[in-house]
Design an enzyme around this catalytic site. Structure first.
Site: not given
Ligand code: IMP
Ligand code: MG
Length: 189
Positions: A97, A100, A163, A150
């Site tokens: 999705d 980040d 979701r 967010f």
């Molecule tokens: P990362 O490990 O920081 O890259 O985060 C990735 C995961 O965190 C994604 O697969 C999402 O499930 C969740 N995530 C990151 N940013 C958001 C957001 O803005 N809203 C909801 N879920 C998020």
């Molecule tokens: Mg995720």
């Protein structure tokens, strides 16, 4: 109250069409049929719409990790469910999705490598490029985000709710307060 819209249903449909055709073009000459891997639970909505726009025979599989804690990335990634399809010597597309900090995707890429795929591509609906803590390249991207909002909806959750919303919005402090109240009420029932 009106939501701060990030992607409408129509924009999501256009993105899925565009990415589906890009993926088809890239994968159609693969020696073996590719495997499209959805990352649970956040990418489920996107995965379903995306694969319907891939115009060639593919396999699908799912992997589940857990890393996020409310509205901030914990950096600690845990495997909840591994792949169940043998991806050896096949091209794999990991579908997320949002990328980040990149901790989750970097973990996923390393993990999928243990299954000996021929090649790994990354497809993500959102790329929060400015929040990156580890270097991860997104090969097929729906929308690059400028800010650090967010996001909620279309798979993206706030403490596991939201979701099912068919569009994606940026949560304001008022939205968060409203969701906190819904969650608190549910806990007390
Ligand atoms: P990362 O490990 O920081 O890259 O985060 C990735 C995961 O965190 C994604 O697969 C999402 O499930 C969740 N995530 C990151 N940013 C958001 C957001 O803005 N809203 C909801 N879920 C998020
Ligand atoms: Mg995720």
């Amino acid at each position: 109250m009106k939501k701060r819209m990030i992607l409408t249903e129509e924009q999501i449909a256009d993105i899925c069409k565009k990415l589906g055709s890009e993926i088809t073009k890239t994968l159609q000459n693969s020696a073996k049929l590719p495997v499209i891997v959805g990352v649970m639970k956040g990418s489920m909505n996107f995965m379903m719409d995306l694969v319907r726009n891939i115009d060639m025979p593919i396999y699908t599989d799912y992997i589940q990790i857990s890393s996020y804690n409310g509205t901030s990335s914990s950096g600690k990634v845990r495997l909840v469910k591994d792949l169940s399809f043998d991806c050896q010597d096949r091209t794999v597309v990991i579908v997320e999705d949002i990328v980040d900090t990149g901790y989750s995707m970097s973990y996923l890429i390393d993990h999928v490598k243990n299954h000996h795929p021929a090649k790994i591509y990354v497809c993500s609906l959102f790329d929060k490029a400015c929040a990156r803590k580890v270097d991860v390249k997104v090969d097929f991207v729906g929308k690059v985000l400028e800010g650090n909002d967010f996001l909620i909806g279309y798979g993206l959750d706030y403490y596991e709710i939201g979701r099912n919303i068919p569009y994606v919005y940026g949560a304001t402090p008022e939205d968060v307060a409203e969701l906190d109240a819904i969650l608190a009420k549910d806990q007390n029932n």
